[in-house]
Design an enzyme around this catalytic site. Structure first.
Site, PDB file in Angstrom:
ATOM      1  N   TYR A 292      51.615  28.508  43.093  1.00  0.00           N
ATOM      2  CA  TYR A 292      50.563  28.443  42.007  1.00  0.00           C
ATOM      3  C   TYR A 292      51.128  28.057  40.700  1.00  0.00           C
ATOM      4  CZ  TYR A 292      47.258  30.003  38.174  1.00  0.00           C
ATOM      5  OH  TYR A 292      46.791  30.129  37.195  1.00  0.00           O
TER       6      TYR A 292
ATOM      7  N   THR B 272      48.195  28.791  32.160  1.00  0.00           N
ATOM      8  CA  THR B 272      48.534  30.097  32.402  1.00  0.00           C
ATOM      9  C   THR B 272      49.849  30.303  31.686  1.00  0.00           C
ATOM     10  OG1 THR B 272      49.144  31.648  33.945  1.00  0.00           O
ATOM     11  CG2 THR B 272      49.423  29.476  34.600  1.00  0.00           C
ATOM     12  N   ASP B 273      50.121  31.542  31.340  1.00  0.00           N
ATOM     13  CA  ASP B 273      51.492  31.953  30.862  1.00  0.00           C
ATOM     14  C   ASP B 273      52.591  31.964  31.973  1.00  0.00           C
ATOM     15  OD1 ASP B 273      50.582  34.147  32.153  1.00  0.00           O
ATOM     16  OD2 ASP B 273      50.761  35.738  30.583  1.00  0.00           O
ATOM     17  N   GLU B 274      52.126  31.903  33.109  1.00  0.00           N
ATOM     18  CA  GLU B 274      52.824  32.095  34.345  1.00  0.00           C
ATOM     19  C   GLU B 274      53.828  30.744  34.560  1.00  0.00           C
ATOM     20  OE1 GLU B 274      51.389  33.062  38.035  1.00  0.00           O
ATOM     21  OE2 GLU B 274      49.932  34.379  37.406  1.00  0.00           O
TER      22      GLU B 274
ATOM     23  N   LYS C 217      50.541  24.622  38.239  1.00  0.00           N
ATOM     24  CA  LYS C 217      50.028  24.620  36.798  1.00  0.00           C
ATOM     25  C   LYS C 217      50.920  23.988  35.770  1.00  0.00           C
ATOM     26  CE  LYS C 217      46.542  26.053  35.317  1.00  0.00           C
ATOM     27  NZ  LYS C 217      45.127  25.568  35.528  1.00  0.00           N
TER      28      LYS C 217
HETATM   29  P1  NAD Z   1      38.623  31.032  39.641  1.00  0.00           P
HETATM   30  O1  NAD Z   1      39.478  30.715  40.984  1.00  0.00           O
HETATM   31  O2  NAD Z   1      37.946  32.179  39.442  1.00  0.00           O
HETATM   32  O3  NAD Z   1      37.666  29.547  39.380  1.00  0.00           O
HETATM   33  C1  NAD Z   1      38.021  28.427  39.839  1.00  0.00           C
HETATM   34  C2  NAD Z   1      36.963  27.479  39.848  1.00  0.00           C
HETATM   35  O4  NAD Z   1      37.258  26.150  40.039  1.00  0.00           O
HETATM   36  C3  NAD Z   1      35.953  27.888  41.067  1.00  0.00           C
HETATM   37  O5  NAD Z   1      34.556  27.839  40.437  1.00  0.00           O
HETATM   38  C4  NAD Z   1      36.074  26.749  42.074  1.00  0.00           C
HETATM   39  O6  NAD Z   1      35.100  26.411  42.642  1.00  0.00           O
HETATM   40  C5  NAD Z   1      36.316  25.391  40.998  1.00  0.00           C
HETATM   41  N1  NAD Z   1      37.241  24.644  41.886  1.00  0.00           N
HETATM   42  C6  NAD Z   1      38.426  24.631  42.603  1.00  0.00           C
HETATM   43  N2  NAD Z   1      38.827  23.738  43.142  1.00  0.00           N
HETATM   44  C7  NAD Z   1      38.194  22.564  42.495  1.00  0.00           C
HETATM   45  C8  NAD Z   1      38.092  21.320  42.662  1.00  0.00           C
HETATM   46  N3  NAD Z   1      38.995  20.564  43.451  1.00  0.00           N
HETATM   47  N4  NAD Z   1      37.139  20.654  42.090  1.00  0.00           N
HETATM   48  C9  NAD Z   1      36.341  21.032  41.239  1.00  0.00           C
HETATM   49  N5  NAD Z   1      36.104  22.770  41.162  1.00  0.00           N
HETATM   50  C10 NAD Z   1      36.992  23.118  41.913  1.00  0.00           C
HETATM   51  O7  NAD Z   1      39.813  30.784  38.426  1.00  0.00           O
HETATM   52  P2  NAD Z   1      39.841  31.516  37.107  1.00  0.00           P
HETATM   53  O8  NAD Z   1      40.471  32.683  37.201  1.00  0.00           O
HETATM   54  O9  NAD Z   1      38.480  31.455  36.226  1.00  0.00           O
HETATM   55  O10 NAD Z   1      40.844  30.611  36.211  1.00  0.00           O
HETATM   56  C11 NAD Z   1      40.475  29.161  35.661  1.00  0.00           C
HETATM   57  C12 NAD Z   1      41.406  28.600  35.054  1.00  0.00           C
HETATM   58  O11 NAD Z   1      42.044  29.501  33.913  1.00  0.00           O
HETATM   59  C13 NAD Z   1      42.428  27.991  36.121  1.00  0.00           C
HETATM   60  O12 NAD Z   1      42.818  26.594  35.455  1.00  0.00           O
HETATM   61  C14 NAD Z   1      43.505  29.004  35.881  1.00  0.00           C
HETATM   62  O13 NAD Z   1      44.888  28.404  35.996  1.00  0.00           O
HETATM   63  C15 NAD Z   1      43.560  29.607  34.473  1.00  0.00           C
HETATM   64  N6  NAD Z   1      44.010  30.831  34.082  1.00  0.00           N
HETATM   65  C16 NAD Z   1      43.705  32.051  34.532  1.00  0.00           C
HETATM   66  C17 NAD Z   1      43.674  33.413  34.069  1.00  0.00           C
HETATM   67  C18 NAD Z   1      43.352  34.538  34.864  1.00  0.00           C
HETATM   68  O14 NAD Z   1      43.630  35.723  34.357  1.00  0.00           O
HETATM   69  N7  NAD Z   1      42.331  34.375  35.764  1.00  0.00           N
HETATM   70  C19 NAD Z   1      44.745  33.475  33.084  1.00  0.00           C
HETATM   71  C20 NAD Z   1      45.211  32.230  32.307  1.00  0.00           C
HETATM   72  C21 NAD Z   1      44.651  30.910  32.728  1.00  0.00           C
HETATM   73  O1  DAU Z   2      49.079  35.568  33.916  1.00  0.00           O
HETATM   74  C1  DAU Z   2      47.871  34.675  34.086  1.00  0.00           C
HETATM   75  C2  DAU Z   2      47.633  34.567  35.602  1.00  0.00           C
HETATM   76  O2  DAU Z   2      46.966  35.877  35.890  1.00  0.00           O
HETATM   77  C3  DAU Z   2      46.605  33.629  35.913  1.00  0.00           C
HETATM   78  O3  DAU Z   2      47.310  32.445  35.768  1.00  0.00           O
HETATM   79  C4  DAU Z   2      46.177  33.568  37.339  1.00  0.00           C
HETATM   80  O4  DAU Z   2      45.326  32.610  37.880  1.00  0.00           O
HETATM   81  C5  DAU Z   2      45.687  35.004  37.751  1.00  0.00           C
HETATM   82  O5  DAU Z   2      45.218  35.227  38.916  1.00  0.00           O
HETATM   83  C6  DAU Z   2      46.702  36.083  37.300  1.00  0.00           C
HETATM   84  O6  DAU Z   2      47.691  36.120  38.214  1.00  0.00           O
HETATM   85  P1  DAU Z   2      48.387  37.572  38.709  1.00  0.00           P
HETATM   86  O7  DAU Z   2      49.040  37.221  39.856  1.00  0.00           O
HETATM   87  O8  DAU Z   2      49.178  38.223  37.659  1.00  0.00           O
HETATM   88  O9  DAU Z   2      47.047  38.578  38.795  1.00  0.00           O
HETATM   89  P2  DAU Z   2      46.612  39.388  40.268  1.00  0.00           P
HETATM   90  O10 DAU Z   2      45.325  39.934  39.779  1.00  0.00           O
HETATM   91  O11 DAU Z   2      46.603  38.534  41.345  1.00  0.00           O
HETATM   92  O12 DAU Z   2      47.535  40.478  39.964  1.00  0.00           O
HETATM   93  C7  DAU Z   2      47.816  41.231  39.068  1.00  0.00           C
HETATM   94  C8  DAU Z   2      49.181  42.290  39.092  1.00  0.00           C
HETATM   95  O13 DAU Z   2      48.625  43.083  40.016  1.00  0.00           O
HETATM   96  C9  DAU Z   2      50.203  41.374  39.954  1.00  0.00           C
HETATM   97  O14 DAU Z   2      51.290  42.144  39.477  1.00  0.00           O
HETATM   98  C10 DAU Z   2      50.032  41.743  41.426  1.00  0.00           C
HETATM   99  C11 DAU Z   2      49.269  43.057  41.265  1.00  0.00           C
HETATM  100  N1  DAU Z   2      48.579  43.557  42.510  1.00  0.00           N
HETATM  101  C12 DAU Z   2      47.405  42.479  42.607  1.00  0.00           C
HETATM  102  C13 DAU Z   2      46.681  42.812  43.724  1.00  0.00           C
HETATM  103  C14 DAU Z   2      45.362  41.477  43.979  1.00  0.00           C
HETATM  104  C15 DAU Z   2      48.552  44.636  42.848  1.00  0.00           C
HETATM  105  O15 DAU Z   2      49.418  45.577  42.764  1.00  0.00           O
HETATM  106  N2  DAU Z   2      47.656  44.995  44.104  1.00  0.00           N
HETATM  107  C16 DAU Z   2      46.446  44.042  44.627  1.00  0.00           C
HETATM  108  O16 DAU Z   2      45.739  44.331  45.160  1.00  0.00           O
END
Ligand code: NAD
Ligand code: DAU
Length: 338
Positions: free
Chosen positions: A154, A127-129, A158
């Site tokens: 989190y 992630t960019d975080e 990562k």
């Molecule tokens: P998600 O929470 O939707 O999915 C995670 C999946 O991993 C689920 O299916 C869960 O059951 C599985 N899982 C969790 N713990 C596990 C374990 N111990 N063993 C096997 N499976 C397990 O997450 P996502 O949003 O799809 O993110 C996927 C990946 O992408 C993560 O590594 C996250 O850090 C990264 N990422 C997410 C975002 C975003 O915007 N959501 C952006 C950049 C990177």
């Molecule tokens: O940047 C990549 C990341 O993006 C991933 O690594 C994470 O897995 C993914 O969850 C996401 O993280 P954020 O914390 O940025 O996403 P989230 O959807 O939780 O929130 C996006 C923004 O919106 C953040 O600034 C918090 C705000 N927010 C979130 C929720 C759930 C609100 O204002 N209201 C809300 O109800």
């Protein structure tokens, strides 16, 4: 230059949001590739996310990436792994960090050790975080050279997992790459996350919730663009390299909230302001020049209004998919004052 032509892929976390979209993307674009999905099916995983993937292309295994014997057995049967599995939600990590350390750090370690034993190509999804945040008025964006500075439990787990991948490449020669992507949106995202939470709030007659002052900026990318970038890196990326994935989609939360409300026929201010997230990162922004220049990747879903409208339609048409989780998700937020 193609350096990896996978025929059998292990996809960890393939029943989650991004992992399942990646599995569908591979099924569509590379029907010759077989996939083994390893997923624990935590609250965030859903087997229904894999509906529609051809049976002959997919093997599903329910299990934990921390299970050394299982991981070893599966790793022996594939030529590459794409590692999505993680605990992924910042608010959950603040409430209870323990599963984040276990899955994100120990799970990645377990997979790397198996990849080392079997000589498996390893692509790590991050992630960019890990880079922390930028000020709103800073013209800079994150690049591959930006120092790590994670803020939340989190993002720190990562960051730790990224460091393990780098060390396993340098020390043991594991054929590993890392990608750090910005915020994804699209179908099948868990309703705890910002965009689907607001869409399903409106559909359920609950007022949407905006944290803090709503000025935090996220750099939105459609999940299918993330998938095509991961494929480019998996097949053409250089071992030991990191690639940032982003599609120039910076938007502040207040604007995204107004976009959702307007697209769903509501007044743009019909939401509640709620307590801010502790340590809330201000702004993320990705410079993806390296990926574009070296691997020729380009995003193809850059019309945010169109992508958002498709996403809203998906939640409208798939109420059964999110309905069961809605009450519990909102109860969790109520306890946090969010
Ligand atoms: P998600 O929470 O939707 O999915 C995670 C999946 O991993 C689920 O299916 C869960 O059951 C599985 N899982 C969790 N713990 C596990 C374990 N111990 N063993 C096997 N499976 C397990 O997450 P996502 O949003 O799809 O993110 C996927 C990946 O992408 C993560 O590594 C996250 O850090 C990264 N990422 C997410 C975002 C975003 O915007 N959501 C952006 C950049 C990177
Ligand atoms: O940047 C990549 C990341 O993006 C991933 O690594 C994470 O897995 C993914 O969850 C996401 O993280 P954020 O914390 O940025 O996403 P989230 O959807 O939780 O929130 C996006 C923004 O919106 C953040 O600034 C918090 C705000 N927010 C979130 C929720 C759930 C609100 O204002 N209201 C809300 O109800």
């Amino acid at each position: 230059m193609t350096i990896c032509e996978p025929t059998r892929l292990l996809v960890t976390g393939g029943a989650g949001f991004i992992g399942s979209n990646f599995v569908h993307w591979v099924a569509t674009h590379h029907p010759e590739v077989k996939m083994v999905v390893l997923d624990k099916l935590t609250y965030a995983g859903n087997l229904a996310n894999l509906d529609g993937v051809p049976e002959e292309q997919l093997t599903f295994v329910q299990g934990d990436i921390c299970d050394e014997a299982l991981v070893d057995e599966l790793m022996a049967s594939v030529d590459a792994v794409v590692h999505f599995a993680a605990e992924s939600h910042n608010d959950n990590s603040i409430a209870d960090p323990a599963p984040f350390v276990r899955t994100n750090v120990e799970g990645t370690f377990t997979l790397l050790e198996a990849a080392r034993r079997h000589g498996t190509r390893f692509h790590h999804i991050s992630t960019d975080e890990v880079y922390g945040d930028l000020a709103l008025d800073d013209p800079a964006r994150f690049t591959e050279e930006t120092p790590y500075h994670p803020s939340s439990p989190y993002s720190s787990t990562k960051a730790a997992s990224d460091m393990l991948v780098r060390a396993w490449h340098r020390t043991y020669g594991v054929n590993a790459t890392i990608s750090n992507c910005s915020n994804n949106y699209g179908p099948r995202q868990h309703i705890e996350k910002f965009i689907p939470r607001q869409i399903t709030n409106i559909l359920a007659g609950i007022r949407p919730k905006l944290y803090g002052d709503g000025l935090n900026v996220r750099d939105w990318i459609h999940v299918d663009d993330h998938s095509s970038a991961v494929w480019a890196i998996l097949t053409q990326g250089q071992a030991g390299e990191t690639y940032l994935i982003g599609a120039d989609g910076e938007r502040d939360n207040r604007t995204v909230m107004a976009d959702i409300l307007t697209a769903m026929g509501q007044e743009s201010d019909a939401f509640d302001w709620v307590r801010d997230r502790p340590g809330h990162d201000r702004r993320y922004a990705i410079d993806s020049t390296k990926l574009r220049r070296e691997l020729g990747w380009e995003p193809t879903h850059q019309d945010f209004s169109e992508g958002l409208a498709d996403t809203i339609r998906w939640y409208q048409e798939n109420e059964a998919w999110w309905q069961d989780a809605k009450a519990a998700t909102e109860q969790k937020y109520q306890k946090l004052g969010q």
